[in-house]
Write an enzyme that holds these catalytic residues in place. Structure first.
Site, PDB file in Angstrom:
ATOM      1  N   HIS A 229       0.818  -1.209   0.000  1.00  0.00           N
ATOM      2  CA  HIS A 229       0.000   0.000   0.000  1.00  0.00           C
ATOM      3  C   HIS A 229       0.854   1.262   0.000  1.00  0.00           C
ATOM      4  O   HIS A 229       0.675   2.146  -0.838  1.00  0.00           O
ATOM      5  CB  HIS A 229      -0.924  -0.002   1.218  1.00  0.00           C
ATOM      6  CG  HIS A 229      -1.832   1.178   1.280  1.00  0.00           C
ATOM      7  ND1 HIS A 229      -3.112   1.152   0.790  1.00  0.00           N
ATOM      8  CD2 HIS A 229      -1.634   2.432   1.753  1.00  0.00           C
ATOM      9  CE1 HIS A 229      -3.671   2.336   0.957  1.00  0.00           C
ATOM     10  NE2 HIS A 229      -2.785   3.130   1.553  1.00  0.00           N
ATOM     11  N   HIS A 245       3.032   6.165  -1.939  1.00  0.00           N
ATOM     12  CA  HIS A 245       3.661   7.334  -1.327  1.00  0.00           C
ATOM     13  C   HIS A 245       5.175   7.282  -1.413  1.00  0.00           C
ATOM     14  O   HIS A 245       5.857   7.868  -0.564  1.00  0.00           O
ATOM     15  CB  HIS A 245       3.238   7.435   0.144  1.00  0.00           C
ATOM     16  CG  HIS A 245       1.777   7.657   0.330  1.00  0.00           C
ATOM     17  ND1 HIS A 245       1.147   8.837   0.011  1.00  0.00           N
ATOM     18  CD2 HIS A 245       0.807   6.834   0.783  1.00  0.00           C
ATOM     19  CE1 HIS A 245      -0.143   8.736   0.273  1.00  0.00           C
ATOM     20  NE2 HIS A 245      -0.379   7.538   0.737  1.00  0.00           N
ATOM     21  N   LYS A 291      -5.231  10.456  -8.520  1.00  0.00           N
ATOM     22  CA  LYS A 291      -5.060  10.706  -7.090  1.00  0.00           C
ATOM     23  C   LYS A 291      -5.050  12.221  -6.912  1.00  0.00           C
ATOM     24  O   LYS A 291      -4.097  12.893  -7.318  1.00  0.00           O
ATOM     25  CB  LYS A 291      -3.757  10.087  -6.575  1.00  0.00           C
ATOM     26  CG  LYS A 291      -3.588  10.277  -5.074  1.00  0.00           C
ATOM     27  CD  LYS A 291      -2.964   9.056  -4.429  1.00  0.00           C
ATOM     28  CE  LYS A 291      -3.062   9.156  -2.915  1.00  0.00           C
ATOM     29  NZ  LYS A 291      -2.718   7.923  -2.234  1.00  0.00           N
TER      30      LYS A 291
END
Length: 358
Positions: A229, A245, A291
């Site tokens: 993730h 990220h 995003k």
């Protein structure tokens, strides 16, 4: 050993209808011109990582993160000191202008979760160049990159971990545990009685926190883990980007034209980031979804991010932990979400820099 956080596993969230009602106001408010600088501080879906939260859908993530913004915590001086020591010890960190250059271009336009197309304020890639020899020759970066193709991006599709991938996971952990950054993290956690002194035990603990598979949505087969993730990225129903990220993954996906950088998201009281900033909020598309806001460190080593997020995770007393820290010139809110005894998500939110106004 498990994090201090326990009670929230049994606690129920507010009703979905109440959350959706409040979140709708945020979505509506988001579209106003005055909201753009505020949204630089808001990370959307990522907080929807617990079993209860997942059932309420995307709007819950916006609401709970907005709540965190309103209830901004005081600076954590102890963690700031620790993380600055880690920053100084991060000899593998790439330096802006020397090891890489970025091309910020334009300010991103308004977007919402689920959008498939938005205004593109950046005709070129975010990363103009990166010293790939540094990545290939640095043991932790090389081991990290070997893990990025081990996952199925779509949530709801069960992950299959091969023996070769288990070896790669262990090689990566061995590499980062040999660094001064992770040694410092281990020492700190030992003082807090949150890790065992034996390095093999600590490695097992890290494996469970980051690589143990779980179902991101209750009822699904094991389809996710903290590493996937945070560092690789996932998609939900082909309409939403979850996580992603990490700057290395972003660069490599952008290089293959899988990511389309849409522009920077400016923070409050600052018209645009600096090309040397090592924490950015950006907007991008990946695998057919947008995003609206993604935040990431730039240039840092994988061991640095692992150390920060692991420390906060093991200190956590709630499902979602937000620690305000100052690292170098950056005032940040580090957000870590627990998914049981594993990491659900983790990311930095840039609140300000000490160079503003100078």
């Amino acid at each position: 050993m498990i994090p201090k956080y326990h009670r929230a596993e049994q606690e129920q969230t507010a009703s979905a209808s109440s959350i959706a009602e409040k979140a709708y106001g945020i979505f509506h408010w988001q579209e106003s011109a005055a909201s753009s600088s505020i949204l630089a501080r808001i990370e959307g879906e990522d907080v929807t990582c617990g079993h209860n939260a997942l059932e309420t859908g995307d709007t819950f993530g916006w609401f709970i993160t907005f709540s965190g913004f309103c209830d901004r915590k005081a600076l954590n001086h102890e963690l700031s000191k620790l993380f600055n020591e880690m920053w100084d010890m991060d000899v593998n960190r790439l330096m802006p202008g020397k090891d890489y250059t970025i091309d910020l271009q334009g300010k991103a336009g308004a977007a919402q979760q689920g959008d498939s197309a938005v205004q593109d304020s950046a005709a070129r890639h975010l990363f103009h160049n990166v010293n790939e020899e540094r990545l290939k020759s640095t043991k932790t970066f090389a081991a990290f990159i070997s893990l990025l193709d081990n996952y199925e991006a779509s949530t709801g599709v069960a992950e299959v971990v091969t023996p070769e991938e288990i070896v790669e996971n262990n090689c990566f952990l061995d590499a980062i545990l040999a660094t001064e950054v992770m040694k410092l993290a281990h020492e700190y956690l030992l003082k807090k009685n949150l890790a065992k002194p034996n390095l093999a035990d600590f490695k097992y603990q890290l494996y469970d926190i980051w690589f143990q598979l779980y179902a991101r949505k209750e009822g699904d087969r094991p389809d996710s883990c903290g590493f996937e993730h945070v560092f690789v990225g996932e998609t939900r129903r082909g309409k939403q980007i979850l996580g992603l990220h990490n700057w290395v993954q972003f660069y490599l996906q952008e290089k293959c034209n899988q990511i389309d950088y849409k522009g920077y998201v400016a923070q409050k009281n600052k018209t645009r980031p600096d090309k040397d900033d090592q924490v950015l909020s950006i907007q991008f598309s990946w695998k057919g979804s947008v995003k609206p806001i993604g935040s990431t460190f730039i240039g840092v080593s994988p061991e640095f991010e692992f150390a920060l997020y692991t420390v906060i995770f093991l200190l956590a007393e709630e499902r979602v932990t937000r620690e305000t820290v100052k690292i170098e010139e950056y005032e940040l809110q580090l957000v870590v979400c627990c998914h049981g005894h594993h990491i659900g998500t983790a990311y930095p939110v840039l609140l300000g820099t000490s160079s503003e106004g100078q």
